[in-house]
Structures are given as structure tokens and as C-alpha cells.
Design an enzyme around this catalytic site. Structure first.
Site, PDB file in Angstrom:
ATOM      1  N   CYS A  13       0.839  -1.196   0.000  1.00  0.00           N
ATOM      2  CA  CYS A  13       0.000   0.000   0.000  1.00  0.00           C
ATOM      3  C   CYS A  13       0.874   1.246   0.000  1.00  0.00           C
ATOM      4  O   CYS A  13       2.104   1.172   0.015  1.00  0.00           O
ATOM      5  CB  CYS A  13      -0.928   0.007   1.213  1.00  0.00           C
ATOM      6  SG  CYS A  13      -0.047   0.224   2.773  1.00  0.00           S
ATOM      7  N   CYS A  16       3.429   1.554   2.774  1.00  0.00           N
ATOM      8  CA  CYS A  16       4.655   0.777   2.536  1.00  0.00           C
ATOM      9  C   CYS A  16       5.610   1.570   1.657  1.00  0.00           C
ATOM     10  O   CYS A  16       6.815   1.641   1.919  1.00  0.00           O
ATOM     11  CB  CYS A  16       4.320  -0.551   1.859  1.00  0.00           C
ATOM     12  SG  CYS A  16       3.276  -1.655   2.831  1.00  0.00           S
ATOM     13  N   ASP A 443      -3.964  13.159 -29.579  1.00  0.00           N
ATOM     14  CA  ASP A 443      -3.248  12.892 -30.828  1.00  0.00           C
ATOM     15  C   ASP A 443      -4.219  13.146 -31.978  1.00  0.00           C
ATOM     16  O   ASP A 443      -5.436  13.062 -31.812  1.00  0.00           O
ATOM     17  CB  ASP A 443      -2.773  11.442 -30.834  1.00  0.00           C
ATOM     18  CG  ASP A 443      -2.202  11.020 -32.179  1.00  0.00           C
ATOM     19  OD1 ASP A 443      -1.350  11.749 -32.708  1.00  0.00           O
ATOM     20  OD2 ASP A 443      -2.636   9.979 -32.691  1.00  0.00           O
ATOM     21  N   ASP A 642      -3.021   6.692 -30.167  1.00  0.00           N
ATOM     22  CA  ASP A 642      -3.179   5.339 -30.718  1.00  0.00           C
ATOM     23  C   ASP A 642      -1.900   4.781 -31.315  1.00  0.00           C
ATOM     24  O   ASP A 642      -1.863   3.624 -31.708  1.00  0.00           O
ATOM     25  CB  ASP A 642      -4.263   5.338 -31.810  1.00  0.00           C
ATOM     26  CG  ASP A 642      -3.782   6.038 -33.077  1.00  0.00           C
ATOM     27  OD1 ASP A 642      -3.082   7.066 -32.959  1.00  0.00           O
ATOM     28  OD2 ASP A 642      -4.119   5.572 -34.173  1.00  0.00           O
ATOM     29  N   ASP A 646       2.915   7.810 -29.572  1.00  0.00           N
ATOM     30  CA  ASP A 646       2.197   8.363 -28.426  1.00  0.00           C
ATOM     31  C   ASP A 646       2.593   7.685 -27.114  1.00  0.00           C
ATOM     32  O   ASP A 646       2.212   8.163 -26.044  1.00  0.00           O
ATOM     33  CB  ASP A 646       0.686   8.207 -28.620  1.00  0.00           C
ATOM     34  CG  ASP A 646       0.191   8.910 -29.870  1.00  0.00           C
ATOM     35  OD1 ASP A 646       0.658  10.028 -30.132  1.00  0.00           O
ATOM     36  OD2 ASP A 646      -0.648   8.339 -30.591  1.00  0.00           O
TER      37      ASP A 646
END
Length: 856
Positions: A13, A16, A443, A642, A646
């Protein structure tokens, strides 16, 4: 200063992560330390004269965790991290299955009799009370052992003064077990002394099922988290897989195939047609069109000849190229992209979970209240059993079950709802972070636009007709492999144009093509080529300028020295892009477009869609840098893309959204995947995130509120006046009630509807968004429009409506499609050449059932 990357094990978590970071940062000589909980890595910058890798690993191990340096093989480390994630998922699944196997009979034995379910004879009756209790304890022990990590990590964090969710789980479960063992002992005392009243008093005070419930339900949430973590290392692996493994080099005048790491700077490299370019370099011989969309984002392949640069992992077209290697190994463009993805991933700040923050204050307060409660009752002269019961009741009613479920249950319902809309949240962190976004970076190619060129305008020069122009254009472009030529050829086929064979075909690099048709010379190309051919295109120049300003590419055609006309092509905007941009802006988000295309095209798209700002002619590192600059200015950034180009920006952004039809690498780099490749889904993803986080905060409030209200009652505050003391059984019931409330509240998310998406869904741009330019002597494409109505079955929602609309608008000749959910039909405006079968086929391919077609 030396910078080293380490793998860290044992973190569960945010507390930690904070503990590890604190342990390393306090070392003398450490300048900077960044721990990434999700990837299980740590990057430390330190003075190697004062510290070594071993010293840092020792500090992490002293804090209770494991660490080892990545070394010089980051690829192997990434694979190890992925294997570790898979092992963690397998371990969590085994824990969950084992917990359920023992929890179901435990719950039946402890609670079944309350609703009239029978118990085995050896467990029923006071004479079997000890057996009844011991069987429950024995059923609980495997559950506790399977989930022992909660106790180990929880108490370690507690004793280290950094309590976390595991601390709450461990304390709550331990309290229930301790009281259960105490109750068995008291039953034994009662039975031995013949005091049946005492035995009966504790017979139902066994809360082993509470401990089993805590451990099992929390493990369900942990398992769901583990499922999403294993996908975080895929991006770098897929980028590495993209790089060619071998290259063909010219040595001593002969072609030799060698491993990619054996290519030397300055060597001549040969790339055959259709092959991937292995390293960066400069062309020395040959002519070809190279598809660079994966790296630069350019929608149209770029012609390469002597003197032009080529980039690793781009795809060669139909020509043979010879180039001199300029960048090899880690210096190539692709390798730099890989490093950017790794660096961006390791520098992402993990999300601090609200439950962990509350737990850090809540746990010590509850422990203190429980201890003070027991001591006060003892000092007041009450029996030790009474004091112990009050203290245990405080701990049981403060059990973190509801607090632990508040986040994962809401996220589980939210991710399921997102899947219904075709939105895949790859992690809970993505769902949590998306609601904080204030800037969306888009994009262009493949995200806002279709990603491939298409004919937008056919302008015939009188006295030639549109049919003559198309027939000539198709014949001239048929032998060419250029993407624009393919767009012209595809459009001509769609219009049913008969294509004749060209003779003496000649391609002029950077200019156009020339060929003979029926013995006469025809040419096609840019304005400079027309001037070389002696063709007069002065009457077309005004229209060509308007088309160019609109982001379109004009192609001229001539018969000898006479102009036939002009055909324009562009990468068309997707039908829902404008609606998506408007919806994002309406939600208060700033919209920025990044593209590798030229500034004129970018500005045309920006103006058409109403985007706030456009940044053109950018490379992958420029996109990542732009996202980073926005973050440094204080913005929370979402990136939608896509392509491979990118990937660095997707990883650098606070939330990366990948178009589902994009590359695997973009999808692996992103936090959210839009499976239907619809930008409106990005709007829905952010809107759903806001709804989920609002629900999570409500859940956390009510879980905490229940505890705050129940603690005074459990502590016996009202006992002296009203005689109220909360039995631990009722404390457990109150705890369970809070869990039911939290789960019920989370289930409200099933009713979520994307209001912004529905609001702007009707505001779609046509498949070709920029209107045609025409004058009296030039004819635009399209015939006399007519209207048809097609009936459609299977549409259920606004998304269905959008899919059918997009499918119909893609039919060649269709200019407009208005779909009605209520009337179950679509009114289509189209040319006379559009057949009923074409419309029905489009509806079928979209996944719906077409009915009859009528003329309106």
C-alpha cells in the site's frame, strides 16, 4: 551522482511505499529517491563515494522489505517484474479459493442456525458447546494462515509507527479471534462448574466468522487489484519486440544478414521492400515510400530518396533502399522512446489512497480507546470479563471491513460499468486519477481523424466531366503505390468507374506520374509538375489554395497541356470528434492537440473542431515533453493516442487513454483503453471516474461515520445511565451493516449514464468534415441527393445510435444519416448510386439487424 534503479518486494500500500522511501532518503549521501508502488521499483540518486547499492538494499531490508539493483539489463528486470506480478496474482487467487473453501462452512455453522438451518448433531446443544467453538476455530485457522501476510505486514507497519490497511485488517481479525478463544475458555469453565448460565452466555459469543469475513472479503478486493497490476510492464516489452532482430549490411560488396547489435555506425544497410528499417540512417541509394506513422504520427507514408533520413522500426514500401547507419543500439529513435516510457513510468507519483490516510490516524485512536475503555471499567470495579468485553467490542465495531471495501467495491462496479461502454480501466489507479484531470491532450492521426487518406473533392475543369476526370485519374494512379494514389483508386472503384490500363507509365519522384492512355499523354501530380508539363492550371489555383488551407492535399490532372481538373484528399475527421471536444470543454477541461503533421493541417483541424490549442510537427519526445511541461505548470493531464509515437506521452501523462484500434504498444502504455475507438468514450471515461470517486468518498464517510457512532456505544458510555452495553455479537452485526450499506451505495453506480456523451452525441461532424470548394466551372463530387429510410432492429442506447450513424455515413455516396431510437429507423441522404443492399450491409456489419428500405 549515480542514479540506480532497484526492484522492491513486499510493498502492499501507499504506507509501505512511504516507509521504503523514508528509509532510503534518510541515508547520508542520497540526493533523491522515488518509489513506485505499482511497478515495485525504486530509483535512487546518490553519491557512490558515500554509499553503494548494497547499502541501499540493506536499508530497504531493515525496513522490512526486499530490494535488489536492476543492473545493466533493464529488459530482464522488466520481465522479472512481470513474472513477479503474475506470481502475485496466482498466489492471491490461491489464497482466495482456499479462504472461500473454509469460510463457507464456517459461516454456515456460526450463522446458519439464526435463520433456522440445521446443525450436525455433534455440534448442537450445550453438551457440544466446546466442540461447536473448536470446529469454528479449526475452520478459521486455514483462512488465517492463507492470509498471514496481512498479520505480518500489518503488525510490522504498526510497530514501525506507519499503520496501513493491513494493520486494520490484522487488528480487527486478531480481536475477533482473541475474544472467540476467550469465550471458549469461559464456556469450559461454566460447563466444568455446572454453571449452565455462564456457558450459555458465551455460547453465542464466538466471533470467528467475523475474522473469516474480514480476511476473505478483503482478499477479494486485493485479488481484483492484483489482476490489473500484471499489465503495467507490457509496454516496454512490446516496444522491444518491435525492433528488428537482424539487419542486412553491405560488407566487402556482398549482402550479409547480421544480428542487430552487430551493426556498426557508418555501415551500409540494405532494406528490402516491406521490411522494417533496423537502425537510424541516411539513404544513399534507392527510392521508396516509408510508413512512419508508428513513430512520427504522419498519416501518409513519406517518399525517401538519397539524402533523406530513415528511422528505426518504420516500414519500407515497395522500393529497395540502401542507407548509411548513423545511430545504432541505444542511440536509435526507438531506443530513446523505450527509455522515455521507462523513465516516465518510474517517475509517476502513485496515488495516495484515502483509506490508508484515514487508517493512519484511525487505528492508533481506536487502539487507545479500546485500552482506555477496559482500564476505566476495571478501575470502576467492574468484572474483568465486562471490561474485556467492552474493549473487544470497540475493536470489533471498528473493524476495517467497511473501510476496506469502500474503495474496491465502488471501483469494481465502476470498472464493470465502464466495460459495458467499451471502456477498459487497466487499474484502480487509472479510475481514481481520471477525475482529477483538467487538461486533455489529443493525438490527431487515428484519434481525431480516421488515420488514412480519402478523397474529399473531385473538381472537373470544363469542358471535361467528373466521370472523365475520375476515369483518367484511376488509370494514371493504378500502377502507383503512393497512398494518395490508392485513395483515388479506391474512390474510383466505389463510384463504379471502369479502369483502363496505362502505357509507358513513369513515376517522377517528388512530382507525380506520367503515362499514355489511348495513345495520348496524360499526367498527374503537384503544381510544379503541371508547370513542367506545360498544363495551364491557373483557373484551379484559387480552389487549390482553399483546399490546402483546409488541410487537404490537391492532385492536378492534365491531358497534354490541357487541365482536366483536380482531386483533393485528406485524412477525414471522425464523426464523433467534434462532439467529444465540445463535451470535454463543457466539462471544464482544456483541450490540446499534438500531431506530427504540418501546421496548416493541424490548424485546419483545430479550427474545425474547436480545440483550444494545437501543437504541430512534433516527434515522440516532443509529445512527451509537452505533456511534462503541462504537468510542471500544475495541470493534471490526460493523453489520448493510438500510435507508438504516443507511448511516451501516454506513460508520462497522469492518465493515458489508448484508442482500441491503435497499436498494442499504445494500449500497453495507457491506463485506459477505449475499445470502440470512439473519442466520445474518453468523455464517458472521465465522467464515470468522477462518479466513482464521488461514490468512494461517500463510502469512506459512511464507513467512518458508522465506526465513530458505534464506538461510544461499544465502550459502554451509556451503560451507567441506560444499562446499554453493546455485545460483541451486535458490534459485529453493526460492522456488517456498515459493509452492506457501503456495497449497496456502490451498486448505485449500475445506474450511471454518461450525461455529457448523450448531450453532445447529436453534434457529429460528417465523415468528410470540411466542405467542398467549387465554382461555376468546377463540379464537386456527388450526384443529385435523394432520401431513404432504413428500418433497424437491435438498437438499445445512444451508443448504438452512434455506431449505426457512423456505419451509414461511411457508405460511399451517403452525405447524411439521422438515426432515431424511438422510431427504430435511419433517414439517409445519399446519391442515386447508393443501393438498398449497401445500406443494409453497413447496418449488418455494425452489429444490428436491417429491415426494409423505403424512399422518403
Amino acid at each position: 551522482m549515480k542514479q540506480e534503479k532497484f526492484t522492491v518486494t513486499g510493498m502492499t500500500c501507499a504506507a509501505c511505499q512511504s516507509h521504503v522511501q523514508k528509509a532510503v532518503s534518510t541515508l547520508q549521501g542520497v540526493q533523491d529517491c522515488n518509489v513506485n508502488l505499482l511497478s515495485g521499483t525504486m530509483t535512487a540518486q546518490f553519491d557512490e563515494a558515500a554509499l553503494s547499492d548494497g547499502d541501499i538494499c540493506a536499508a530497504v531490508k531493515k525496513a522490512g522489505y526486499g530490494a535488489q539493483p536492476v543492473g545493466k539489463n533493464p529488459a530482464a528486470a522488466e520481465k522479472t517484474a512481470r513474472q513477479r506480478a503474475q506470481e502475485e496474482l496466482h498466489s492471491m487467487k490461491s489464497r482466495l479459493i482456499l479462504s472461500l473453501i473454509f469460510f463457507i462452512p464456517l459461516f454456515y455453522i456460526s450463522m446458519g442456525h439464526m435463520i433456522g438451518l440445521p446443525l450436525p448433531s455433534f455440534l448442537s446443544g450445550m453438551q457440544n458447546a466446546i466442540t461447536y467453538g473448536m470446529v469454528q476455530l479449526l475452520l478459521l485457522l486455514p483462512i488465517a494462515y492463507a492470509n498471514r501476510s496481512y498479520f505480518i505486514n500489518g503488525y510490522r507497519s504498526l510497530f514501525g509507527r506507519a499503520p496501513n490497511m493491513d494493520s486494520l485488517i490484522a487488528i480487527g481479525a486478531t480481536a475477533a479471534v482473541a475474544y472467540g478463544v476467550f469465550a471458549i475458555c469461559r464456556m469450559g469453565n461454566g460447563l466444568a462448574a455446572g454453571d449452565m448460565a455462564l456457558a450459555e452466555k458465551y455460547h453465542m459469543d464466538l466471533y470467528f466468522e467475523s475474522a473469516g469475513t474480514i480476511l476473505t472479503l478483503i482478499t477479494v478486493g486485493k485479488y481484483l487489484e492484483s489482476r490489473s497490476r500484471g499489465q503495467t510492464t507490457e509496454a516496454v516489452e512490446k516496444l522491444m519486440d518491435l525492433k528488428p532482430q537482424t539487419a542486412v549490411v553491405l560488407r566487402n560488396g556482398t549482402e550479409q544478414e547480421v544480428p542487430i547489435d552487430k551493426v556498426l555506425t557508418g555501415e551500409l544497410v540494405v532494406v528490402r521492400p516491406g521490411a522494417s528499417i533496423p537502425v537510424d540512417g541516411v539513404v544513399t541509394d534507392g527510392l521508396s515510400a516509408v510508413d512512419q506513422s508508428a513513430i512520427t504520427g504522419e498519416s501518409i507514408p513519406v517518399e525517401k530518396q538519397a539524402g533523406d533520413e530513415v528511422i528505426t522500426a518504420t516500414i519500407n514500401g515497395t522500393g529497395r533502399l540502401v542507407f548509411r547507419a548513423t545511430k545504432v543500439g541505444d542511440d536509435t529513435t526507438l531506443s530513446q522512446i523505450i527509455h522515455l516510457v521507462e523513465d516516465a513510468g518510474s517517475s509517476k507519483a502513485p496515488i495516495a489512497r484515502l483509506a490508508d490516510k484515514i487508517a493512519g490516524v484511525f487505528v492508533p485512536i481506536v487502539i487507545a480507546i479500546a485500552a482506555v475503555t477496559a482500564v476505566i471499567w476495571l478501575l470502576l470495579g467492574y468484572a474483568p470479563e465486562f471490561a474485556l468485553r467492552a474493549g473487544i467490542a470497540v475493536l470489533v465495531i471498528s473493524c476495517p471491513c467497511a473501510l476496506g471495501l469502500a474503495t474496491p467495491v465502488a471501483i469494481m462496479v465502476g470498472t464493470g460499468k465502464g466495460a459495458q461502454f467499451g471502456i477498459l480501466y487497466k487499474s484502480a489507479e487509472a479510475l481514481e486519477t481520471a477525475h482529477t484531470i483538467d487538461t486533455v491532450v489529443l493525438d490527431k492521426t487515428g484519434t481525431l481523424t480516421q488515420g488514412r487518406p480519402a478523397v474529399t473533392d473531385v473538381l472537373a475543369q470544363a469542358p471535361f466531366t467528373e466521370a472523365e476526370l475520375l476515369q483518367t485519374a484511376a488509370a494514371l494512379e493504378k500502377p502507383s503505390e503512393h497512398p494518395l494514389a490508392q485513395a483515388v483508386l479506391q474512390y474510383a472503384k466505389e463510384q463504379g468507374v471502369s479502369i483502363q490500363e496505362a502505357e509507358e507509365f513513369e513515376a517522377v519522384p517528388g512530382r507525380g506520374v506520367r503515362a499514355k492512355l489511348s495513345g495520348e499523354v496524360f499526367s498527374a501530380g503537384n503544381a510544379a509538375f503541371m508547370h513542367e508539363c506545360g498544363a495551364d492550371i491557373s483557373t484551379l489555383e484559387q480552389q487549390a489554395q482553399a483546399l490546402a488551407e483546409a488541410g487537404k492535399t490537391p492532385l492536378y490532372f492534365a491531358k497534354g497541356s490541357r487541365s482536366l481538373g483536380m482531386i483533393a484528399a485528406a485524412d477525414p475527421v471522425k464523426p464523433t470528434s467534434k462532439a467529444a471536444v465540445r463535451a470535454l470543454r463543457h466539462m471544464g477541461l482544456s483541450v490540446v492537440m499534438l500531431t506530427g503533421d504540418n501546421r496548416r493541417t493541424a490548424e485546419a483541424i483545430r479550427t474545425e473542431l474547436g480545440i483550444d490549442r494545437a501543437v504541430a510537427e512534433v516527434l515522440p519526445q516532443d509529445k512527451e515533453r509537452e505533456v511534462r511541461s503541462l504537468q510542471e505548470a500544475g495541470h493534471k493531464v490526460a493523453m489520448v493516442g493510438d500510435g507508438i509515437n504516443d507511448a511516451p506521452a501516454l506513460t508520462r501523462s497522469d492518465v493515458g487513454l489508448a484508442i482500441g484500434a491503435g497499436t498494442d504498444i499504445a494500449i500497453a502504455s495507457a491506463d485506459i483503453v477505449l475499445m470502440k475507438s470512439d473519442l466520445l468514450d474518453a468523455v464517458t471515461a472521465i465522467e464515470l471516474s468522477r462518479a466513482v470517486i464521488r461514490n468512494v468518498k461517500e463510502n469512506l464517510f459512511w464507513a467512518f461515520f458508522y465506526n465513530v457512532c458505534g464506538i461510544p456505544l461499544a465502550a459502554g458510555v451509556f451503560y451507567p445511565l441506560l444499562g446499554w452495553q453493546l455485545n460483541p455479537m451486535f458490534a459485529a452485526a453493526a460492522m456488517s451493516l456498515s459493509s452492506v450499506f457501503v456495497v449497496t451505495n456502490a451498486l448505485r453506480l449500475r445506474l450511471f449514464k454518461p450525461k455529457q456523451t448523450q448531450r453532445f452525441l447529436a453534434e457529429k461532424t460528417p465523415a468528410v468534415s470540411i466542405p467542398s470548394t467549387q465554382n461555376n466551372s468546377i463540379h464537386s463530387k456527388g450526384a443529385v441527393p435523394m432520401k431513404k429510410v432504413i428500418f433497424i432492429e437491435g438498437m438499445m442506447c445512444e451508443h448504438c445510435k452512434a455506431h449505426v450513424t457512423e456505419a451509414l455515413q461511411k457508405v460511399p455516396g451517403v452525405t447524411e444519416a439521422n438515426v432515431s431510437l424511438e422510431q427504430k429507423n435511419a433517414a439517409v441522404t445519399c446519391g442515386a448510386e447508393v443501393t438498398d443492399e449497401a445500406l443494409q450491409k453497413a447496418v449488418t456489419e455494425a452489429g444490428y439487424r436491417p429491415g426494409k428500405v423505403e424512399e422518403a
